[in-house]
Design an enzyme around this catalytic site. Structure first.
Site, PDB file in Angstrom:
ATOM      1  N   CYS A 121      -6.094   4.104  -3.306  1.00 10.87           N
ATOM      2  CA  CYS A 121      -6.208   2.711  -2.867  1.00 10.87           C
ATOM      3  C   CYS A 121      -7.391   1.910  -3.411  1.00 10.87           C
ATOM      4  CB  CYS A 121      -6.253   2.671  -1.351  1.00 10.87           C
ATOM      5  SG  CYS A 121      -4.880   3.528  -0.555  1.00 10.87           S
ATOM      6  N   HIS A 155     -10.372  -2.953   1.449  1.00  9.91           N
ATOM      7  CA  HIS A 155     -10.752  -1.626   0.938  1.00  9.91           C
ATOM      8  C   HIS A 155     -11.683  -1.637  -0.271  1.00  9.91           C
ATOM      9  CE1 HIS A 155      -9.174   2.761   1.401  1.00  9.91           C
ATOM     10  NE2 HIS A 155     -10.433   2.582   1.774  1.00  9.91           N
ATOM     11  N   HIS A 170       1.641   2.310   3.881  1.00  4.67           N
ATOM     12  CA  HIS A 170       0.645   3.359   4.151  1.00  4.67           C
ATOM     13  C   HIS A 170       0.864   3.858   5.569  1.00  4.67           C
ATOM     14  CE1 HIS A 170      -3.266   5.308   4.622  1.00  4.67           C
ATOM     15  NE2 HIS A 170      -3.503   5.123   3.342  1.00  4.67           N
ATOM     16  N   LYS A 222      -5.079  -5.561   3.684  1.00  2.00           N
ATOM     17  CA  LYS A 222      -5.993  -4.458   3.373  1.00  2.00           C
ATOM     18  C   LYS A 222      -6.931  -4.841   2.235  1.00  2.00           C
ATOM     19  CE  LYS A 222      -5.961   0.302   1.750  1.00  2.00           C
ATOM     20  NZ  LYS A 222      -5.234   1.570   1.836  1.00  2.00           N
ATOM     21  N   LYS A 259       1.367   9.791  -4.853  1.00  2.00           N
ATOM     22  CA  LYS A 259       0.006   9.293  -4.656  1.00  2.00           C
ATOM     23  C   LYS A 259      -1.030  10.406  -4.865  1.00  2.00           C
ATOM     24  CE  LYS A 259      -2.933   7.390  -0.997  1.00  2.00           C
ATOM     25  NZ  LYS A 259      -2.961   6.835   0.363  1.00  2.00           N
ATOM     26  N   ARG A 287      -7.331  -1.260  -6.264  1.00  2.00           N
ATOM     27  CA  ARG A 287      -7.606  -2.648  -5.891  1.00  2.00           C
ATOM     28  C   ARG A 287      -8.784  -3.219  -6.670  1.00  2.00           C
ATOM     29  NH1 ARG A 287      -4.740  -3.130  -0.806  1.00  2.00           N
ATOM     30  NH2 ARG A 287      -3.432  -1.286  -0.899  1.00  2.00           N
ATOM     31  N   ASP A 312       0.846  -1.185   0.000  1.00  2.00           N
ATOM     32  CA  ASP A 312       0.000   0.000   0.000  1.00  2.00           C
ATOM     33  C   ASP A 312       0.889   1.246   0.000  1.00  2.00           C
ATOM     34  OD1 ASP A 312      -2.054   1.758   0.151  1.00  2.00           O
ATOM     35  OD2 ASP A 312      -2.874   1.038   2.044  1.00  2.00           O
ATOM     36  N   ASP A 313       0.847   1.998  -1.073  1.00  2.00           N
ATOM     37  CA  ASP A 313       1.601   3.261  -1.200  1.00  2.00           C
ATOM     38  C   ASP A 313       3.118   3.058  -1.271  1.00  2.00           C
ATOM     39  OD1 ASP A 313      -0.974   4.187  -0.783  1.00  2.00           O
ATOM     40  OD2 ASP A 313      -0.481   5.520   0.882  1.00  2.00           O
ATOM     41  N   SER A 347      -7.944   1.391   5.066  1.00  2.00           N
ATOM     42  CA  SER A 347      -6.640   1.973   5.376  1.00  2.00           C
ATOM     43  C   SER A 347      -6.400   2.017   6.878  1.00  2.00           C
ATOM     44  CB  SER A 347      -6.539   3.392   4.803  1.00  2.00           C
ATOM     45  OG  SER A 347      -6.709   3.360   3.414  1.00  2.00           O
ATOM     46  N   ASP A 349      -0.289  -0.575  -4.825  1.00  2.00           N
ATOM     47  CA  ASP A 349      -1.545  -0.052  -5.377  1.00  2.00           C
ATOM     48  C   ASP A 349      -1.408   1.314  -6.033  1.00  2.00           C
ATOM     49  OD1 ASP A 349      -1.138   1.278  -2.943  1.00  2.00           O
ATOM     50  OD2 ASP A 349      -3.263   1.291  -2.408  1.00  2.00           O
ATOM     51  N   ASN A 350      -0.438   2.111  -5.540  1.00  2.00           N
ATOM     52  CA  ASN A 350      -0.252   3.464  -6.095  1.00  2.00           C
ATOM     53  C   ASN A 350       1.079   3.999  -5.607  1.00  2.00           C
ATOM     54  OD1 ASN A 350      -2.687   3.795  -3.759  1.00  2.00           O
ATOM     55  ND2 ASN A 350      -0.840   5.000  -3.393  1.00  2.00           N
TER      56      ASN A 350
HETATM   57 MG    MG Z   1      -2.582   2.995  -1.488  1.00  2.00          MG
END
Ligand code: MG
Length: 460
Positions: A77, A132, A209, A130, A277, A81, A38-39, A155, A261-262
């Protein structure tokens, strides 16, 4: 496939296969492990130039393929996904923005997840970490094709922060320091339990994240601060998963993918890319992507092919021999690249959305920016609110010669600009009405200030 085929019909078709044929073929089907951060930024792994120590991921890259042009379908996010698990644009599947704990929606039931597509073939499925894509029970992983779930459903900066096992809260707030350790223990247990049948493990780390947390064993270990500690712990976890696959004799039957994811948020590195992001500059959407499958994916290759997070569903469905899903996919089967047969594939432009707004389109080395917000991501909204404005005339970047999108070459390449614009028009015509309407409204808006790019080109 036609849109008219329903989810029920699809599932019924799978269920209708004879059990004996499923049992005999299931043993041959490949396993899939997706490890998803995540991130995590494009520049945050050793094998992508970082000084954060990631020996296990570097080894995974050396034993498999490392992608340099892998694009998430969205810079935040939930939509990212949604695209990973459906193979379709998030603006098509009804998850265009980040979901928060007050939301009562999730990934709509008429969109199939990869887990739901694989279940009829006899796959055991587990989701860790995660999710989400909706935190109410009907949207949770165990109601979306996964046999088991263990994780924080959104998150880790959202309140409350429950840790769920299936649909039950087992801890609140979740003790985040030990999350990566506990996620990893569940992953290893699942691998041991599922080893005799085909399986799909979706291991979506909560970190990096924010808020950042590392276990005592990793805390203070990296010279690059807590962020470095957190990434080093994720790297350890990857090593544990790869080690377990080897120990269980599953390496030759298992495709392992690693991505994010990003782009990075407040900390973390997008490498040389522009943006972070929440932005459709490359730093917001281009992410590390590693693929490893000994004997099937050549060792130590680096691919410059343009690939998308939406490609994972069609690629794995093909490998598993699954029937095509009821709704058309936006991703393409990239097995010819993964297997080393091809270096590049013909593909339609990739659209970059933020929320419901179309902002850019990528066509091979070229990227056209057609719209942009009037403020930087996560900055306070200007008077009148945050809005998407046209970049008019659009800006064109040659990502081969200009990876950080610094030099607009639209005036020198009018044919490329026109070609991409035509392709955008054709693609957008097939999107749901609110998305098309927003696109038209943005184009008509015009004339307002926007955040600096290679601009100002005009001052009035
Ligand atoms: Mg993310």
């Amino acid at each position: 496939m036609k849109d008219s085929l329903t989810r029920r019909a699809f599932l019924a078709a799978g269920a209708g296969w004879s059990l004996s044929s499923l049992a005999s073929s299931a043993a041959q089907l490949p396993n899939l492990v997706i490890i998803f951060c995540d991130d995590l930024g494009y520049g945050d792994l050793g094998c992508y130039g970082s000084r954060i120590r990631t020996p296990n991921l570097d080894r995974m890259a050396a034993e498999g393929m490392r992608f340099m042009q892998h694009i998430s379908a969205n810079p935040v996010c939930s939509p990212s996904r949604a695209s990973l698990l459906t193979g379709r644009y998030p603006t098509r599947v009804g998850v265009p923005r980040v979901l928060n704990p007050k939301d009562t929606t999730g990934l709509p039931k008429d969109e199939l997840t990869l887990a739901e597509m694989l279940k009829p073939l006899g796959y055991k499925t587990m989701c860790i970490g995660k999710w989400h894509l909706g935190h109410l029970p009907e949207f949770l992983p165990t109601n979306r094709g996964f046999d088991e779930y263990f994780g924080i459903p959104y998150s880790n900066d959202m309140k409350p922060t429950p840790l769920l096992h299936n649909t039950e809260t087992v801890e609140e707030p979740a003790r985040q320091e030990t999350l990566t350790q506990r996620y990893t223990e569940h992953a290893l247990r699942f691998l041991r339990e599922a080893k005799d049948s085909p399986f799909f493990l979706y291991f979506a780390h909560t970190f990096p994240h924010i808020p950042l947390h590392a276990s005592p064993r990793f805390r203070g270990r990296s010279p690059l601060g807590l962020y470095g500690d957190v990434v080093e712990e994720i790297d350890w976890s990857v090593g544990e998963v790869l080690g377990a696959l080897k120990q269980l004799g599953l390496e030759d039957r298992t495709l392992v993918l690693f991505s994010s994811d990003n782009g990075p948020w407040y900390q973390g590195s997008p490498g040389r890319l522009r943006g972070r992001k929440g932005s459709t500059w490359e730093g917001g959407v281009r992410v590390p992507f590693l693929a490893r499958w000994p004997g099937r994916i050549p060792k130590g290759r680096v691919s410059n092919a343009l690939t998308s997070m939406m490609d994972i569903v069609p690629t794995f469905l093909k490998l598993a021999g699954a029937p095509p899903p009821p709704k058309p996919l936006d991703g393409i089967d990239i097995w010819p690249i993964l297997s080393g047969q091809r270096q590049e594939l013909e593909r339609e432009v990739l659209l970059y959305f933020d929320n419901i707004h179309l902002q850019c389109a990528r066509w091979g080395r070229w990227k056209l920016h057609v719209a942009r917000y009037n403020t930087f991501a996560y900055n306070p909204a200007p008077p009148g609110g945050r809005q998407n404005f046209p970049v008019d005339p659009p800006e064109l970047y040659d990502l081969l010669n200009d990876p950080d999108e610094s030099y607009d070459v639209a005036p020198e390449n009018p044919k490329i600009v026109a070609e991409i614009q035509n392709r955008i028009e054709r693609l957008m015509a097939g999107f749901p009405e609110p998305i098309r309407k927003d696109y038209e409204e943005t184009r008509r808006r015009g004339g307002s200030p926007y955040t600096p790019g290679a601009l100002p080109r005009r001052t009035t």
